[in-house]
Design an enzyme around this catalytic site. Structure first.
Site, PDB file in Angstrom:
ATOM      1  N   HIS A 258       0.831  -1.209   0.000  1.00 39.86           N
ATOM      2  CA  HIS A 258       0.000   0.000   0.000  1.00 39.86           C
ATOM      3  C   HIS A 258       0.863   1.256   0.000  1.00 39.86           C
ATOM      4  CE1 HIS A 258      -3.666   2.268   0.461  1.00 39.86           C
ATOM      5  NE2 HIS A 258      -3.183   2.888   1.524  1.00 39.86           N
ATOM      6  N   ARG A 261       1.783   1.987  -3.519  1.00 39.69           N
ATOM      7  CA  ARG A 261       0.623   2.590  -4.193  1.00 39.69           C
ATOM      8  C   ARG A 261       0.507   4.060  -3.801  1.00 39.69           C
ATOM      9  NH1 ARG A 261      -4.830   1.908  -6.058  1.00 39.69           N
ATOM     10  NH2 ARG A 261      -6.424   2.765  -4.658  1.00 39.69           N
ATOM     11  N   HIS A 284     -10.428   5.264  -7.774  1.00 46.94           N
ATOM     12  CA  HIS A 284     -11.350   5.740  -6.739  1.00 46.94           C
ATOM     13  C   HIS A 284     -12.665   6.189  -7.367  1.00 46.94           C
ATOM     14  CE1 HIS A 284      -7.914   6.763  -3.713  1.00 46.94           C
ATOM     15  NE2 HIS A 284      -8.295   5.504  -3.643  1.00 46.94           N
TER      16      HIS A 284
END
Length: 323
Positions: A258, A261, A284
């Site tokens: 993460h 990312r 998103h």
């Protein structure tokens, strides 16, 4: 209700080996609630209690009458005062523990704090990884086939801003059907499909891995990335290999998929200022999610806005006087 019940409660906490810091916090939390609860109709008494909080708590005999609504009002007032959700959660924990003690000693029949929920705590975002440390992680020697596979995985996480689940679920087709054009196709949250761009180094790393993959993957396995048994690699295994790479690279920080990312989103945003593009990159659904995720630098946004918007008022310029 017997006298000094609060002191008995504190003694019970000590017998349970609760830390002095926890006991001190619980006393402050319960005192804060009682000040709120009695403040509206016994202001003078509450004012004098500031100098003797323990006595104030011990003397109170009305715990049985406290309602759920009273505790909800207390939490609401603390939220309005800007108290952090973590502190509010501890406030409620103190009240629940105290009422459980009262129930066990038959001094109360119900726990009014039990059904009151603390506001959700914001999830802490990973600290952004600067570009130099990112390069240090990715520019490591490739001595084994696992190193080559890992290089491709980590380059994809950083280059395309993938979720680790998206990386683990990536299939040869349709995932890599557009690799020659610089795109990969992934399945994100809610089974929503999107295509994500890949940089040159990520494409090169993927091609290097694909040239070896058939030697290590089972014949019918469709996963792009496989483990030592030839099956689809799992999320936990990806984390373990990232831990190994972090150690080998000598990074002074813990890494996670993460974080790679997040680094992708941060670096693209810092360079472009294009929040909408970052939203598409990350997959998103709402732009507000991207704003929270990237901790958008408002000064950077203002600079980009002033530079890019044709009708933006330039900051720092002297106002013109209309005569």
């Amino acid at each position: 209700m017997c006298k000094n019940i609060f002191s008995h409660f504190l003694e019970a906490l000590r017998r349970l080996n609760r830390s002095p810091k926890t006991i001190e916090s619980y006393e402050r939390d319960l005192f804060a609630f009682l000040r709120f609860y009695r403040g509206e109709f016994m202001a003078e008494e509450v004012e004098s209690a500031l100098h003797q909080p323990r006595q104030f708590l011990d003397d109170f005999q009305g715990w049985q009458a406290v309602s759920v609504e009273s505790i909800q009002a207390f939490v609401a007032s603390r939220m309005e005062a800007g108290i952090h959700p973590r502190t509010l959660s501890r406030n409620l924990s103190a009240l629940r523990s105290f009422y459980q003690f009262l129930i066990e000693h038959e001094l109360a029949f119900a726990n009014p704090a039990k059904s009151v929920k603390a506001p959700k705590q914001p999830k802490p975002l990973p600290k952004s990884l600067d570009i130099d440390l990112t390069q240090q992680l990715l520019d490591q020697p490739l001595n084994t086939w696992q190193d080559i596979r890992d290089q491709a995985m980590f380059e994809c996480l950083y280059s395309a801003g993938l979720r680790v689940s998206e990386l683990a679920d990536l299939d040869l087709s349709p995932g890599l059907d557009q690799l020659n054009d610089g795109w990969i196709r992934v399945i994100g949250k809610g089974q929503k499909e999107r295509i994500s761009p890949l940089g040159r180094k990520a494409i090169d790393a993927l091609r290097h891995w694909l040239s070896l993959r058939s030697d290590y993957a089972k014949a019918d396995e469709q996963a792009v990335f496989v483990n030592r048994f030839g099956d689809r690699i799992g999320i936990r295994s990806i984390q373990q290999h990232l831990d190994k790479r972090t150690l080998e690279a000598g990074l002074p920080t813990k890494m996670s998929p993460h974080r790679l990312r997040h680094a992708c989103a941060t670096h693209v945003l810092e360079s472009s200022g294009d929040l909408r593009a970052v939203q598409d990159l990350l997959g998103h659904a709402n732009l507000s999610t991207t704003q929270i995720y990237t901790k958008l630098d408002l000064q950077h946004l203002a600079k980009v806005y002033d530079t890019a918007h044709p009708r933006a008022k330039k900051r720092g310029q002297n106002k013109q006087t209309i005569e």
